[in-house]
Write a protein that holds these residues in place. Structure first.
Motif: not given
Ligand code: MN
Length: 199
Positions: A42, A48, A50
């Motif tokens: 993401h 980051h 997920d």
């Molecule tokens: Mn996210």
């Protein structure tokens, strides 16, 4: 309790304006076959990963700033985020700027998982029970991620920090940087840039 208060996706829905984002509104699904997992890369205000696993018809979710590792020495911080609908596992695309999580989402890896924990009675301990105790062990069968992983609540109960750690097994790859070596989508083969430009 009202029906709305029991909806596990209440927080997910409250954070989003579904007239503006193409993320799925979604619902719970009935379990069939092995439960699934997905790791979505993401590229939001901060890149980051997920990490989401199917538990009782929804996707339990953690945000992993550095992403998962195949090296058992690398303990990766995993911060719990709101439960997501099952339909989110296939979501790849761009969330408009200004919306919650605005940025580009990639299906970085996906597959199925099995519980690795067996109780005194010889039966598999349900993943929900393991998570409630703050220590779950699962075997991932993904395109990239394979083998045993532990999800461990690191801080006090209710605190933000969990850790995702590769277990030392035949699938472990000490020193291997899987997120930089295998950066593209397992669903479409696209890079983050290609997904962004397509939207
Ligand atoms: Mn996210």
């Amino acid at each position: 309790m009202s029906r709305a208060a029991q909806d596990p996706l209440k927080t997910y829905k409250a954070k989003r304006d579904f007239r503006k984002t193409r993320e799925p509104l979604g619902a719970k699904r009935r379990a069939r076959g092995k439960p699934i997992f997905v790791v979505q890369k993401h590229d939001a205000s901060r890149l980051h990963y997920d990490f989401r696993i199917e538990v009782d018809g929804i996707l339990k979710s953690w945000a992993i700033p550095k992403g998962p590792s195949m090296d058992p020495r690398e303990k990766r911080l995993a911060v719990p985020t709101e439960d997501h609908p099952m339909g989110y596992a296939g979501f790849e695309g761009t969330i408009p700027e200004g919306q919650y999580g605005g940025g580009t989402v990639m299906v970085w890896d996906t597959g199925t998982y099995t519980s690795l924990k067996t109780g005194d009675d010889g039966n598999e301990v349900p993943i929900s029970e393991q998570l409630a105790k703050g220590h779950a062990t699962i075997r991932l069968e993904g395109h990239k991620l394979k083998g045993g992983f532990a999800l461990i609540r690191a801080g006090r109960i209710g605190g933000p920090g969990w850790l995702l750690v590769k277990m030392a097994d035949a699938n472990a790859r000490p020193g291997y940087d899987i997120t930089s070596s295998e950066p593209d989508s397992t669903a479409s083969g696209r890079s983050i840039e290609e997904i962004r430009e397509a939207d």
